[in-house]
Design a protein around this motif. Sequence first.
Motif, PDB file in Angstrom:
ATOM      1  N   PHE A   1       0.869  -1.167   0.000  1.00  0.00           N
ATOM      2  CA  PHE A   1       0.000   0.000   0.000  1.00  0.00           C
ATOM      3  C   PHE A   1       0.908   1.219   0.000  1.00  0.00           C
ATOM      4  CE2 PHE A   1      -2.854  -3.141   1.792  1.00  0.00           C
ATOM      5  CZ  PHE A   1      -4.076  -2.811   1.228  1.00  0.00           C
ATOM      6  N   LYS A   2       0.771   2.023  -1.034  1.00  0.00           N
ATOM      7  CA  LYS A   2       1.607   3.221  -1.129  1.00  0.00           C
ATOM      8  C   LYS A   2       0.731   4.452  -1.112  1.00  0.00           C
ATOM      9  CE  LYS A   2       5.500   1.038  -3.131  1.00  0.00           C
ATOM     10  NZ  LYS A   2       6.813   1.337  -3.551  1.00  0.00           N
ATOM     11  N   SER A   3       1.212   5.437  -0.398  1.00  0.00           N
ATOM     12  CA  SER A   3       0.576   6.739  -0.369  1.00  0.00           C
ATOM     13  C   SER A   3       1.640   7.732  -0.806  1.00  0.00           C
ATOM     14  CB  SER A   3       0.072   7.047   1.045  1.00  0.00           C
ATOM     15  OG  SER A   3      -0.624   8.264   1.071  1.00  0.00           O
ATOM     16  N   TYR A   4       1.481   8.211  -2.021  1.00  0.00           N
ATOM     17  CA  TYR A   4       2.508   9.013  -2.679  1.00  0.00           C
ATOM     18  C   TYR A   4       3.768   8.161  -2.777  1.00  0.00           C
ATOM     19  CZ  TYR A   4      -0.987  12.554  -2.023  1.00  0.00           C
ATOM     20  OH  TYR A   4      -2.173  13.232  -2.045  1.00  0.00           O
ATOM     21  N   ASN A   5       4.881   8.566  -2.258  1.00  0.00           N
ATOM     22  CA  ASN A   5       6.110   7.777  -2.395  1.00  0.00           C
ATOM     23  C   ASN A   5       6.426   6.937  -1.166  1.00  0.00           C
ATOM     24  OD1 ASN A   5       6.636   8.679  -4.980  1.00  0.00           O
ATOM     25  ND2 ASN A   5       7.720  10.489  -4.260  1.00  0.00           N
ATOM     26  N   ARG A   6       5.495   6.882  -0.217  1.00  0.00           N
ATOM     27  CA  ARG A   6       5.723   6.121   1.019  1.00  0.00           C
ATOM     28  C   ARG A   6       4.951   4.815   1.015  1.00  0.00           C
ATOM     29  NH1 ARG A   6       4.009   7.742   5.971  1.00  0.00           N
ATOM     30  NH2 ARG A   6       2.074   8.410   5.035  1.00  0.00           N
ATOM     31  N   THR A   7       5.567   3.768   1.513  1.00  0.00           N
ATOM     32  CA  THR A   7       4.862   2.511   1.737  1.00  0.00           C
ATOM     33  C   THR A   7       4.214   2.616   3.116  1.00  0.00           C
ATOM     34  OG1 THR A   7       6.414   1.252   0.386  1.00  0.00           O
ATOM     35  CG2 THR A   7       5.114   0.013   1.980  1.00  0.00           C
ATOM     36  N   VAL A   8       2.888   2.493   3.150  1.00  0.00           N
ATOM     37  CA  VAL A   8       2.157   2.654   4.411  1.00  0.00           C
ATOM     38  C   VAL A   8       1.570   1.347   4.919  1.00  0.00           C
ATOM     39  CG1 VAL A   8       1.675   5.103   4.051  1.00  0.00           C
ATOM     40  CG2 VAL A   8       0.064   3.385   3.180  1.00  0.00           C
ATOM     41  N   GLY A   9       1.700   0.279   4.124  1.00  0.00           N
ATOM     42  CA  GLY A   9       1.205  -1.024   4.539  1.00  0.00           C
ATOM     43  C   GLY A   9       1.677  -2.109   3.600  1.00  0.00           C
ATOM     44  N   ILE A  10       1.741  -3.329   4.125  1.00  0.00           N
ATOM     45  CA  ILE A  10       2.175  -4.482   3.330  1.00  0.00           C
ATOM     46  C   ILE A  10       1.283  -5.665   3.681  1.00  0.00           C
ATOM     47  CG2 ILE A  10       4.053  -6.106   2.845  1.00  0.00           C
ATOM     48  CD1 ILE A  10       6.021  -3.922   3.681  1.00  0.00           C
ATOM     49  N   ALA A  11       0.881  -6.422   2.650  1.00  0.00           N
ATOM     50  CA  ALA A  11       0.092  -7.638   2.857  1.00  0.00           C
ATOM     51  C   ALA A  11       0.732  -8.772   2.075  1.00  0.00           C
ATOM     52  CB  ALA A  11      -1.336  -7.428   2.397  1.00  0.00           C
TER      53      ALA A  11
ATOM     54  N   ARG B   1      -6.495  -7.093   7.324  1.00  0.00           N
ATOM     55  CA  ARG B   1      -6.027  -6.280   8.459  1.00  0.00           C
ATOM     56  C   ARG B   1      -5.524  -4.913   8.002  1.00  0.00           C
ATOM     57  NH1 ARG B   1      -4.138 -11.352  10.318  1.00  0.00           N
ATOM     58  NH2 ARG B   1      -2.043 -10.955   9.532  1.00  0.00           N
ATOM     59  N   GLU B   2      -4.778  -4.887   6.908  1.00  0.00           N
ATOM     60  CA  GLU B   2      -4.233  -3.613   6.428  1.00  0.00           C
ATOM     61  C   GLU B   2      -5.332  -2.706   5.894  1.00  0.00           C
ATOM     62  OE1 GLU B   2      -0.470  -2.516   6.422  1.00  0.00           O
ATOM     63  OE2 GLU B   2      -1.417  -3.552   8.103  1.00  0.00           O
ATOM     64  N   ILE B   3      -6.297  -3.277   5.192  1.00  0.00           N
ATOM     65  CA  ILE B   3      -7.416  -2.453   4.701  1.00  0.00           C
ATOM     66  C   ILE B   3      -8.199  -1.880   5.877  1.00  0.00           C
ATOM     67  CG2 ILE B   3      -9.648  -2.522   3.508  1.00  0.00           C
ATOM     68  CD1 ILE B   3      -8.343  -4.350   1.422  1.00  0.00           C
ATOM     69  N   GLU B   4      -8.395  -2.702   6.908  1.00  0.00           N
ATOM     70  CA  GLU B   4      -9.110  -2.218   8.093  1.00  0.00           C
ATOM     71  C   GLU B   4      -8.324  -1.094   8.773  1.00  0.00           C
ATOM     72  OE1 GLU B   4     -11.600  -3.991  11.841  1.00  0.00           O
ATOM     73  OE2 GLU B   4     -10.011  -5.239  10.980  1.00  0.00           O
ATOM     74  N   ARG B   5      -7.025  -1.307   8.969  1.00  0.00           N
ATOM     75  CA  ARG B   5      -6.190  -0.304   9.630  1.00  0.00           C
ATOM     76  C   ARG B   5      -6.096   0.970   8.798  1.00  0.00           C
ATOM     77  NH1 ARG B   5      -1.089   1.497   9.251  1.00  0.00           N
ATOM     78  NH2 ARG B   5      -0.486  -0.005   7.641  1.00  0.00           N
ATOM     79  N   LEU B   6      -5.781   0.812   7.529  1.00  0.00           N
ATOM     80  CA  LEU B   6      -5.622   1.987   6.667  1.00  0.00           C
ATOM     81  C   LEU B   6      -6.956   2.668   6.383  1.00  0.00           C
ATOM     82  CD1 LEU B   6      -2.929   0.627   4.214  1.00  0.00           C
ATOM     83  CD2 LEU B   6      -2.635   2.468   5.889  1.00  0.00           C
ATOM     84  N   GLY B   7      -8.041   1.905   6.471  1.00  0.00           N
ATOM     85  CA  GLY B   7      -9.360   2.510   6.301  1.00  0.00           C
ATOM     86  C   GLY B   7      -9.644   3.560   7.360  1.00  0.00           C
ATOM     87  N   LYS B   8      -8.995   3.411   8.501  1.00  0.00           N
ATOM     88  CA  LYS B   8      -9.125   4.401   9.580  1.00  0.00           C
ATOM     89  C   LYS B   8      -8.079   5.502   9.451  1.00  0.00           C
ATOM     90  CE  LYS B   8     -10.826   0.803  12.642  1.00  0.00           C
ATOM     91  NZ  LYS B   8     -10.418  -0.189  13.621  1.00  0.00           N
ATOM     92  N   GLU B   9      -6.864   5.112   9.075  1.00  0.00           N
ATOM     93  CA  GLU B   9      -5.746   6.061   9.028  1.00  0.00           C
ATOM     94  C   GLU B   9      -5.624   6.817   7.702  1.00  0.00           C
ATOM     95  OE1 GLU B   9      -2.126   4.005  10.000  1.00  0.00           O
ATOM     96  OE2 GLU B   9      -2.996   3.137  11.819  1.00  0.00           O
ATOM     97  N   ASP B  10      -5.891   6.127   6.595  1.00  0.00           N
ATOM     98  CA  ASP B  10      -5.700   6.720   5.273  1.00  0.00           C
ATOM     99  C   ASP B  10      -6.650   6.082   4.268  1.00  0.00           C
ATOM    100  OD1 ASP B  10      -4.742   7.985   3.003  1.00  0.00           O
ATOM    101  OD2 ASP B  10      -2.667   7.306   3.233  1.00  0.00           O
ATOM    102  N   PRO B  11      -7.963   6.306   4.428  1.00  0.00           N
ATOM    103  CA  PRO B  11      -8.924   5.656   3.546  1.00  0.00           C
ATOM    104  C   PRO B  11      -8.728   6.001   2.068  1.00  0.00           C
ATOM    105  CG  PRO B  11     -10.019   7.317   4.900  1.00  0.00           C
ATOM    106  CD  PRO B  11      -8.614   7.178   5.407  1.00  0.00           C
ATOM    107  N   ALA B  12      -8.253   7.190   1.777  1.00  0.00           N
ATOM    108  CA  ALA B  12      -8.040   7.577   0.375  1.00  0.00           C
ATOM    109  C   ALA B  12      -7.003   6.676  -0.289  1.00  0.00           C
ATOM    110  CB  ALA B  12      -7.616   9.040   0.287  1.00  0.00           C
TER     111      ALA B  12
END
Length: 94
Positions: free
Chosen positions: A6-16, A24-35
């Motif tokens: 999962f990348k947000s711009y040039n940063r990796t914010v999650g890995i599955a 788990r990552e979709i659930e977590r990122l859905g709260k932190e960075d849904p976009a």
Amino acid sequence: MEPFYFKSYNRTVGIAHDVNELEREIERLGKEDPACVEWHLKEGHIVSWLNYIGERGLAEMLRGVGNVKEALARIREFKTLKGRQRKRAKYYNR
């Protein structure tokens, strides 16, 4: 096999590495960075990765999904169906 990043711009914010981690990552990122999640869904990145790892059934279930809640609901439905299939196979293979 390569994990999903999962990348947000040039940063990796999650890995599955598998469906459980994806959930788990979709659930977590859905709260932190849904976009971020919605972008990967809408662009078809998650569907492509699921096909790559051989999870074609889930890939088909997520095709066209663009929001976090719907994606999580479909992943959970897929896992429930897959669990039932395993139980039936175990029962009939005795």
